[in-house]
Design a protein around this motif. Structure first.
Motif, mmCIF file in Angstrom:
data_model
loop_
_atom_site.group_PDB
_atom_site.id
_atom_site.type_symbol
_atom_site.label_atom_id
_atom_site.label_comp_id
_atom_site.label_asym_id
_atom_site.label_seq_id
_atom_site.Cartn_x
_atom_site.Cartn_y
_atom_site.Cartn_z
ATOM 1 N N LEU A 104 0.851 -1.197 0.000
ATOM 2 C CA LEU A 104 0.000 0.000 0.000
ATOM 3 C C LEU A 104 0.882 1.240 0.000
ATOM 4 C CD1 LEU A 104 -2.622 -1.085 2.700
ATOM 5 C CD2 LEU A 104 -2.909 -1.137 0.222
ATOM 6 N N ALA A 105 0.603 2.172 -0.900
ATOM 7 C CA ALA A 105 1.403 3.394 -0.986
ATOM 8 C C ALA A 105 0.693 4.398 -1.881
ATOM 9 C CB ALA A 105 2.797 3.098 -1.534
ATOM 10 N N TYR A 106 1.223 5.617 -1.892
ATOM 11 C CA TYR A 106 0.756 6.639 -2.820
ATOM 12 C C TYR A 106 1.386 6.350 -4.184
ATOM 13 C CZ TYR A 106 0.192 11.191 -5.068
ATOM 14 O OH TYR A 106 -0.118 12.189 -5.948
ATOM 15 N N VAL A 107 0.567 5.967 -5.155
ATOM 16 C CA VAL A 107 1.050 5.604 -6.487
ATOM 17 C C VAL A 107 0.370 6.519 -7.506
ATOM 18 C CG1 VAL A 107 1.378 3.731 -8.143
ATOM 19 C CG2 VAL A 107 1.265 3.214 -5.698
ATOM 20 N N PRO A 108 0.978 7.653 -7.837
ATOM 21 C CA PRO A 108 0.312 8.612 -8.721
ATOM 22 C C PRO A 108 0.323 8.210 -10.189
ATOM 23 C CG PRO A 108 2.485 9.404 -8.141
ATOM 24 C CD PRO A 108 2.272 8.146 -7.352
ATOM 25 N N HIS A 109 1.281 7.374 -10.579
ATOM 26 C CA HIS A 109 1.370 7.012 -11.991
ATOM 27 C C HIS A 109 2.161 5.715 -12.150
ATOM 28 C CE1 HIS A 109 4.889 9.692 -11.207
ATOM 29 N NE2 HIS A 109 5.517 8.664 -11.722
ATOM 30 N N GLY A 110 2.009 5.106 -13.304
ATOM 31 C CA GLY A 110 2.813 3.955 -13.688
ATOM 32 C C GLY A 110 3.565 4.288 -14.960
ATOM 33 N N PHE A 111 4.621 3.541 -15.241
ATOM 34 C CA PHE A 111 5.360 3.685 -16.497
ATOM 35 C C PHE A 111 5.051 2.477 -17.376
ATOM 36 C CE2 PHE A 111 9.145 6.486 -14.976
ATOM 37 C CZ PHE A 111 8.269 7.545 -14.815
ATOM 38 N N VAL A 112 4.867 2.735 -18.653
ATOM 39 C CA VAL A 112 4.649 1.677 -19.627
ATOM 40 C C VAL A 112 5.866 1.629 -20.546
ATOM 41 C CG1 VAL A 112 3.217 0.824 -21.520
ATOM 42 C CG2 VAL A 112 2.147 1.895 -19.526
ATOM 43 N N ALA A 113 6.533 0.484 -20.581
ATOM 44 C CA ALA A 113 7.682 0.280 -21.457
ATOM 45 C C ALA A 113 7.211 -0.375 -22.748
ATOM 46 C CB ALA A 113 8.729 -0.593 -20.768
ATOM 47 N N ASP A 114 7.645 0.178 -23.870
ATOM 48 C CA ASP A 114 7.275 -0.342 -25.183
ATOM 49 C C ASP A 114 8.570 -0.648 -25.936
ATOM 50 O OD1 ASP A 114 6.465 -0.839 -27.754
ATOM 51 O OD2 ASP A 114 5.178 0.917 -27.940
ATOM 52 N N TRP A 115 8.808 -1.917 -26.226
ATOM 53 C CA TRP A 115 10.034 -2.298 -26.923
ATOM 54 C C TRP A 115 9.734 -2.821 -28.332
ATOM 55 C CZ3 TRP A 115 7.849 -4.590 -22.741
ATOM 56 C CH2 TRP A 115 7.414 -5.908 -22.856
ATOM 57 N N SER A 116 8.634 -2.330 -28.919
ATOM 58 C CA SER A 116 8.267 -2.746 -30.272
ATOM 59 C C SER A 116 9.176 -2.117 -31.315
ATOM 60 C CB SER A 116 6.816 -2.355 -30.557
ATOM 61 O OG SER A 116 6.675 -0.943 -30.556
ATOM 62 N N GLY A 117 9.889 -1.037 -30.952
ATOM 63 C CA GLY A 117 10.743 -0.358 -31.916
ATOM 64 C C GLY A 117 10.024 0.708 -32.705
ATOM 65 N N GLU A 118 8.684 0.799 -32.540
ATOM 66 C CA GLU A 118 7.920 1.814 -33.242
ATOM 67 C C GLU A 118 7.897 3.090 -32.438
ATOM 68 O OE1 GLU A 118 4.112 0.166 -33.769
ATOM 69 O OE2 GLU A 118 4.782 -1.515 -35.014
ATOM 70 N N GLU A 119 7.836 4.221 -33.113
ATOM 71 C CA GLU A 119 7.737 5.503 -32.431
ATOM 72 C C GLU A 119 6.382 5.606 -31.748
ATOM 73 O OE1 GLU A 119 9.910 7.866 -31.907
ATOM 74 O OE2 GLU A 119 11.454 6.679 -32.880
ATOM 75 N N SER A 120 6.383 5.947 -30.475
ATOM 76 C CA SER A 120 5.142 6.052 -29.704
ATOM 77 C C SER A 120 5.170 7.370 -28.968
ATOM 78 C CB SER A 120 5.044 4.870 -28.747
ATOM 79 O OG SER A 120 4.437 5.183 -27.571
#
Length: 412
Positions: free
Chosen positions: A56-72
């Motif tokens: 349990l904690a203050y979690v304001p955001h998550g990170f999404v890793a994209d390794w498809s090689g496409e520009e996102s």
């Protein structure tokens, strides 16, 4: 792998605001095929990390890793702008578009909510399925992880299971349930004095992929991402990160730090080429100074790494320091490395002296099968003093007071 590798990252002249020093980190070329973006949550998070165990904690955001090689490219809310996820939520049935969410206390109108909503997450790292418009057999090239909380959960789970031997000195609760619950305190970046203004006036350099954050000239945190566009989008997230007690104290009580200044005597400059050469030499001196500090406080340490996810040719790890009593600056953290061990992503959390002592104490106890007599001998102290340290570390309720008192009386 036992040490951090920041090959390919170069420092630029530091920028100072009061007691906060920010050192830019730039890359000549972005890390190939890997991108990061953030998705916004409600704030308080509950993460199922094991059967019957929640973080349990203050979690304001998550990170999404994209390794498809496409520009996102991130959308206006910091989430993906039409990529594979299409702005979905956390990937396990709680999806709502980030545009529809608001932070606690920011709702329009006079009424205020009575409580903050809890966002439930399944695991610290969660694989993402291919989004709409992709074939059912498309390979998964995304995962969501909770930045810094992945590292903090690793620290809190250090010897979480408790005594491996049912010594009399430990209570039944310690033997059956381990060290549950464990908790630590941290400060939001918004509460670190001067950080908000420092980030607001901070000049983002071309090719910048990271930053070193110092308070009172002590390394507070390191942040690295694979691509300059990722850094520009995630730069404000430093205000929502968690920082240790020492970072908050140094920023609050420390005075303004000295800025790096370049002084070039004019007697050595007669042409523009001379001036350019002197400026390059000064930049090289700045870089050597920053690298010396970075090596002393972060890079020369030997860490215990745990791989938590593989993403193509990249791997996501979290790490713990050795909890050496003779070393002041110790960080926990998480990183993504390529097949050569180079760092694509890095976040660190500076531990307080008390947190280092707790980690050291737990390691010594575990190394001696949780026997207090053997641990006391290894620490070069008495049985009674070790009991005092255990209580000071917050583990006193897990001791069997009657047995411990009898053993102390026997040693006198």
């Amino acid at each position: 792998m036992t040490r951090l590798d920041l090959t390919g990252l170069e420092t630029r002249p530091a920028q100072v605001w009061g007691g906060v020093r920010l050192v830019p980190l730039v890359r000549a070329e972005p890390m190939p095929g890997l991108r990061l973006h953030a998705e916004i949550y409600a704030g308080l998070g509950a993460v199922a990390v094991d059967k019957g165990v929640e973080y349990l904690a203050y979690v304001p955001h998550g990170f999404v890793a994209d390794w498809s090689g496409e520009e996102s490219h991130p959308g206006p809310d910091g989430g993906p702008g039409g990529g594979q996820d299409g702005g979905r939520g956390d990937g396990h049935g709680n999806g709502r578009r980030a545009q529809q969410r608001a932070s606690y206390g920011t709702q329009l109108g006079d009424a205020r909510p009575d409580a903050m909503a809890v966002h439930h997450h399944h695991r610290m790292v969660k694989r993402r399925r291919p989004g709409k418009g992709l074939s059912g057999g498309a390979a998964t090239t995304r995962c969501r992880f909770l930045p810094l909380h992945l590292a903090l959960e690793g620290y809190l789970s250090l010897h979480f299971g408790g005594p491996s031997v049912a010594w009399e000195e430990w209570s039944r609760q310690a033997v059956r349930q381990g060290f549950s619950p464990r908790e630590e305190e941290a400060y939001l970046g918004l509460d670190v004095r001067g950080l908000t203004d420092a980030l607001r006036v901070f000049e983002i350099h071309p090719g910048q992929c990271g930053v070193l954050l110092y308070t009172a000239d002590s390394l507070a945190a390191a942040f690295v991402v694979p691509h300059p566009d990722d850094y520009r989008a995630l730069h404000p997230s430093l205000l929502q990160d968690l920082y240790g007690e020492l970072v908050h104290q140094y920023a609050f009580f420390g005075g303004p730090v000295a800025d790096f200044e370049a002084r070039i005597p004019d007697r050595y400059v007669t042409t523009l080429a001379d001036l350019r050469a002197r400026a390059v030499a000064q930049e090289r001196l700045w870089d050597e100074t920053h690298r010396a500090v970075l090596a002393r406080e972060l890079l020369t340490e030997s860490y215990a790494f745990e791989r938590v996810y593989r993403m193509g040719s990249y791997e996501l790890h979290r790490f713990l320091p050795p909890f050496s009593r003779g070393r002041q600056e110790q960080h926990i953290g998480e990183l993504i490395t390529d097949h050569k061990g180079r760092t694509a992503y890095l976040k660190t959390f500076r531990l307080s002296d008390a947190q280092v002592r707790r980690g050291h104490l737990l390691n010594v106890l575990a190394d001696h099968d949780w026997g207090l007599a053997g641990a006391a001998e290894a620490l070069g102290t008495t049985y009674e003093e070790l009991v005092r340290r255990i209580k000071a570390a917050g583990f006193g309720p897990l001791l069997n007071e009657h047995v411990v008192a009898r053993r102390i009386a026997e040693t006198k």
